[in-house]
Design a protein around this motif. Structure first.
Motif, PDB file in Angstrom:
ATOM      1  N   GLY A 126       0.824  -1.205   0.000  1.00  0.00           N
ATOM      2  CA  GLY A 126       0.000   0.000   0.000  1.00  0.00           C
ATOM      3  C   GLY A 126       0.853   1.247   0.000  1.00  0.00           C
ATOM      4  N   MET A 127       0.424   2.246  -0.746  1.00  0.00           N
ATOM      5  CA  MET A 127       1.166   3.512  -0.804  1.00  0.00           C
ATOM      6  C   MET A 127       0.220   4.656  -1.100  1.00  0.00           C
ATOM      7  SD  MET A 127       3.066   3.295  -4.539  1.00  0.00           S
ATOM      8  CE  MET A 127       3.450   1.554  -4.399  1.00  0.00           C
ATOM      9  N   GLY A 128       0.659   5.867  -0.778  1.00  0.00           N
ATOM     10  CA  GLY A 128      -0.105   7.052  -1.102  1.00  0.00           C
ATOM     11  C   GLY A 128       0.138   7.502  -2.532  1.00  0.00           C
ATOM     12  N   ALA A 129      -0.732   8.382  -3.011  1.00  0.00           N
ATOM     13  CA  ALA A 129      -0.630   8.851  -4.393  1.00  0.00           C
ATOM     14  C   ALA A 129       0.688   9.573  -4.650  1.00  0.00           C
ATOM     15  CB  ALA A 129      -1.806   9.762  -4.714  1.00  0.00           C
ATOM     16  N   ALA A 130       1.201  10.294  -3.643  1.00  0.00           N
ATOM     17  CA  ALA A 130       2.454  11.036  -3.839  1.00  0.00           C
ATOM     18  C   ALA A 130       3.610  10.084  -4.126  1.00  0.00           C
ATOM     19  CB  ALA A 130       2.750  11.894  -2.610  1.00  0.00           C
ATOM     20  N   ASP A 131       3.682   8.970  -3.374  1.00  0.00           N
ATOM     21  CA  ASP A 131       4.733   7.985  -3.636  1.00  0.00           C
ATOM     22  C   ASP A 131       4.547   7.351  -5.009  1.00  0.00           C
ATOM     23  OD1 ASP A 131       6.616   7.857  -1.489  1.00  0.00           O
ATOM     24  OD2 ASP A 131       5.073   6.995  -0.214  1.00  0.00           O
ATOM     25  N   ALA A 132       3.307   7.041  -5.362  1.00  0.00           N
ATOM     26  CA  ALA A 132       3.047   6.423  -6.667  1.00  0.00           C
ATOM     27  C   ALA A 132       3.500   7.335  -7.804  1.00  0.00           C
ATOM     28  CB  ALA A 132       1.566   6.093  -6.797  1.00  0.00           C
ATOM     29  N   GLU A 133       3.228   8.623  -7.670  1.00  0.00           N
ATOM     30  CA  GLU A 133       3.642   9.568  -8.712  1.00  0.00           C
ATOM     31  C   GLU A 133       5.161   9.672  -8.782  1.00  0.00           C
ATOM     32  OE1 GLU A 133       1.544  13.095  -7.679  1.00  0.00           O
ATOM     33  OE2 GLU A 133      -0.421  12.286  -8.283  1.00  0.00           O
ATOM     34  N   ARG A 134       5.818   9.695  -7.617  1.00  0.00           N
ATOM     35  CA  ARG A 134       7.283   9.757  -7.601  1.00  0.00           C
ATOM     36  C   ARG A 134       7.896   8.524  -8.256  1.00  0.00           C
ATOM     37  NH1 ARG A 134      10.971   7.522  -4.473  1.00  0.00           N
ATOM     38  NH2 ARG A 134       9.419   6.716  -3.006  1.00  0.00           N
ATOM     39  N   LEU A 135       7.228   7.379  -8.090  1.00  0.00           N
ATOM     40  CA  LEU A 135       7.724   6.124  -8.648  1.00  0.00           C
ATOM     41  C   LEU A 135       7.315   5.923 -10.105  1.00  0.00           C
ATOM     42  CD1 LEU A 135       6.950   3.885  -5.540  1.00  0.00           C
ATOM     43  CD2 LEU A 135       9.224   4.531  -6.353  1.00  0.00           C
ATOM     44  N   GLY A 136       6.559   6.864 -10.650  1.00  0.00           N
ATOM     45  CA  GLY A 136       6.156   6.766 -12.051  1.00  0.00           C
ATOM     46  C   GLY A 136       5.079   5.735 -12.317  1.00  0.00           C
ATOM     47  N   ILE A 137       4.238   5.461 -11.318  1.00  0.00           N
ATOM     48  CA  ILE A 137       3.178   4.457 -11.465  1.00  0.00           C
ATOM     49  C   ILE A 137       1.908   5.123 -11.991  1.00  0.00           C
ATOM     50  CG2 ILE A 137       1.720   2.808 -10.217  1.00  0.00           C
ATOM     51  CD1 ILE A 137       4.057   2.549  -8.198  1.00  0.00           C
ATOM     52  N   ASP A 138       1.375   4.603 -13.071  1.00  0.00           N
ATOM     53  CA  ASP A 138       0.133   5.123 -13.651  1.00  0.00           C
ATOM     54  C   ASP A 138      -1.045   4.512 -12.894  1.00  0.00           C
ATOM     55  OD1 ASP A 138      -1.832   6.237 -15.250  1.00  0.00           O
ATOM     56  OD2 ASP A 138      -1.591   4.750 -16.853  1.00  0.00           O
ATOM     57  N   TYR A 139      -1.214   4.935 -11.647  1.00  0.00           N
ATOM     58  CA  TYR A 139      -2.202   4.285 -10.784  1.00  0.00           C
ATOM     59  C   TYR A 139      -3.637   4.582 -11.192  1.00  0.00           C
ATOM     60  CZ  TYR A 139      -2.362   8.863  -8.432  1.00  0.00           C
ATOM     61  OH  TYR A 139      -2.496  10.196  -8.149  1.00  0.00           O
ATOM     62  N   LYS A 140      -3.879   5.733 -11.806  1.00  0.00           N
ATOM     63  CA  LYS A 140      -5.254   6.054 -12.193  1.00  0.00           C
ATOM     64  C   LYS A 140      -5.729   5.199 -13.361  1.00  0.00           C
ATOM     65  CE  LYS A 140      -5.551  10.643 -10.196  1.00  0.00           C
ATOM     66  NZ  LYS A 140      -5.847  12.084 -10.392  1.00  0.00           N
ATOM     67  N   GLY A 141      -4.794   4.479 -13.969  1.00  0.00           N
ATOM     68  CA  GLY A 141      -5.171   3.511 -14.988  1.00  0.00           C
ATOM     69  C   GLY A 141      -5.477   2.148 -14.396  1.00  0.00           C
ATOM     70  N   GLY A 142      -5.354   2.035 -13.054  1.00  0.00           N
ATOM     71  CA  GLY A 142      -5.634   0.778 -12.376  1.00  0.00           C
ATOM     72  C   GLY A 142      -7.111   0.617 -12.060  1.00  0.00           C
ATOM     73  N   GLN A 143      -7.422  -0.420 -11.310  1.00  0.00           N
ATOM     74  CA  GLN A 143      -8.813  -0.718 -10.949  1.00  0.00           C
ATOM     75  C   GLN A 143      -9.227   0.106  -9.734  1.00  0.00           C
ATOM     76  OE1 GLN A 143      -9.454  -4.781  -9.815  1.00  0.00           O
ATOM     77  NE2 GLN A 143     -11.579  -4.441  -9.207  1.00  0.00           N
ATOM     78  N   PRO A 144     -10.267   0.947  -9.851  1.00  0.00           N
ATOM     79  CA  PRO A 144     -10.714   1.742  -8.695  1.00  0.00           C
ATOM     80  C   PRO A 144     -11.266   0.839  -7.589  1.00  0.00           C
ATOM     81  CG  PRO A 144     -11.586   2.627 -10.755  1.00  0.00           C
ATOM     82  CD  PRO A 144     -11.021   1.279 -11.067  1.00  0.00           C
ATOM     83  N   VAL A 145     -10.931   1.166  -6.346  1.00  0.00           N
ATOM     84  CA  VAL A 145     -11.426   0.414  -5.188  1.00  0.00           C
ATOM     85  C   VAL A 145     -11.757   1.395  -4.076  1.00  0.00           C
ATOM     86  CG1 VAL A 145     -10.136  -1.697  -5.718  1.00  0.00           C
ATOM     87  CG2 VAL A 145      -9.072   0.074  -4.311  1.00  0.00           C
ATOM     88  N   ARG A 146     -12.621   0.963  -3.156  1.00  0.00           N
ATOM     89  CA  ARG A 146     -12.907   1.747  -1.959  1.00  0.00           C
ATOM     90  C   ARG A 146     -12.080   1.179  -0.818  1.00  0.00           C
ATOM     91  NH1 ARG A 146     -15.016   6.525  -2.328  1.00  0.00           N
ATOM     92  NH2 ARG A 146     -16.112   6.311  -0.342  1.00  0.00           N
ATOM     93  N   MET A 147     -11.437   2.061  -0.055  1.00  0.00           N
ATOM     94  CA  MET A 147     -10.536   1.633   1.009  1.00  0.00           C
ATOM     95  C   MET A 147     -10.994   2.193   2.346  1.00  0.00           C
ATOM     96  SD  MET A 147      -6.921   2.427  -0.905  1.00  0.00           S
ATOM     97  CE  MET A 147      -6.003   1.944   0.568  1.00  0.00           C
ATOM     98  N   GLY A 148     -10.931   1.349   3.369  1.00  0.00           N
ATOM     99  CA  GLY A 148     -11.231   1.806   4.719  1.00  0.00           C
ATOM    100  C   GLY A 148      -9.968   2.275   5.412  1.00  0.00           C
TER     101      GLY A 148
END
Length: 211
Positions: A126-148
């Protein structure tokens, strides 16, 4: 025969096929290099330490060369594998608990520096969006989920990481969830941990690869 063996041994020591190299800091124009876990050594441009040559330094970074391959190191980044041949694939990770009892470790995701905290209760990395962006991960192209979370429900995205490496152990195609909420660490969850046999030995966690 003895002379040949000695020359061969010296050649291997001077130019390893691969090395784990980290830049701990700078001393003027000298780079404080850690090679394969050795104590930090100040190395000036043009000098070589354990087969790793410092080509140049500037600010908080240094360019090093091993077997003709060059790599830029930055202070604080996780160790990088350099050399003419691929690094051997390890099968065992030993982590030591910090003062708070948590297991923290440096590593790499998709060959970029990452800082992990082991979380055996997390289904996946698990990671936050800021880390994902720094790592160059296109996370918004992934599967949307709801997280608690502790602050309620939030939006996240399920993705697959090409590579997760800790020291000389690399695991490929690892599931992760990126949260739009900020996170202080990247959580090393069971999508990575389940690839290993895990045991505790006093203040150490030992992970031995299953597959």
């Amino acid at each position: 025969m003895r002379t040949f063996a000695l020359v061969a041994a010296l050649a291997c020591a001077a130019a390893p096929a691969w090395a784990q190299v980290a830049l701990q800091g700078m001393m003027g124009n000298r780079a404080l290099l850690i090679v394969d876990g050795s104590p930090p050594k100040p190395v000036a441009p043009g000098e070589t330490h354990r087969g790793v040559k410092v080509v140049s330094t500037a600010g908080d970074q240094a360019v090093v060369e091993v077997d003709g391959r060059r790599l830029t190191l930055r202070v604080g980044e996780a160790p990088a594998s350099v050399g003419g041949a691929a690094a051997p694939q390890g099968a065992k990770i030993v982590l030591t608990a910090g003062s708070g009892g948590h297991f923290l470790t440096e590593g790499r995701i998709n060959d970029k520096a990452a800082y992990f905290m082991v979380d055996t209760g997390a289904t996946s990395i698990g990671m936050g969006a800021a880390d994902a962006e720094r790592l160059g991960i296109d996370y918004k192209g992934g599967q949307p989920v709801r997280m608690g979370t502790a602050n309620g429900m939030t939006l996240g995205w399920r993705v697959t990481l090409s590579s997760v490496r800790i020291r000389d152990v690399e695991v490929r195609d690892v599931e992760a969830v990126v949260s739009q909420a900020s996170m202080p660490y990247i959580l090393l969850g069971n999508s990575f941990l389940n690839r290993f046999q895990m045991r505790r030995e006093n203040d150490q966690m030992v992970l031995e690869r299953r597959y």
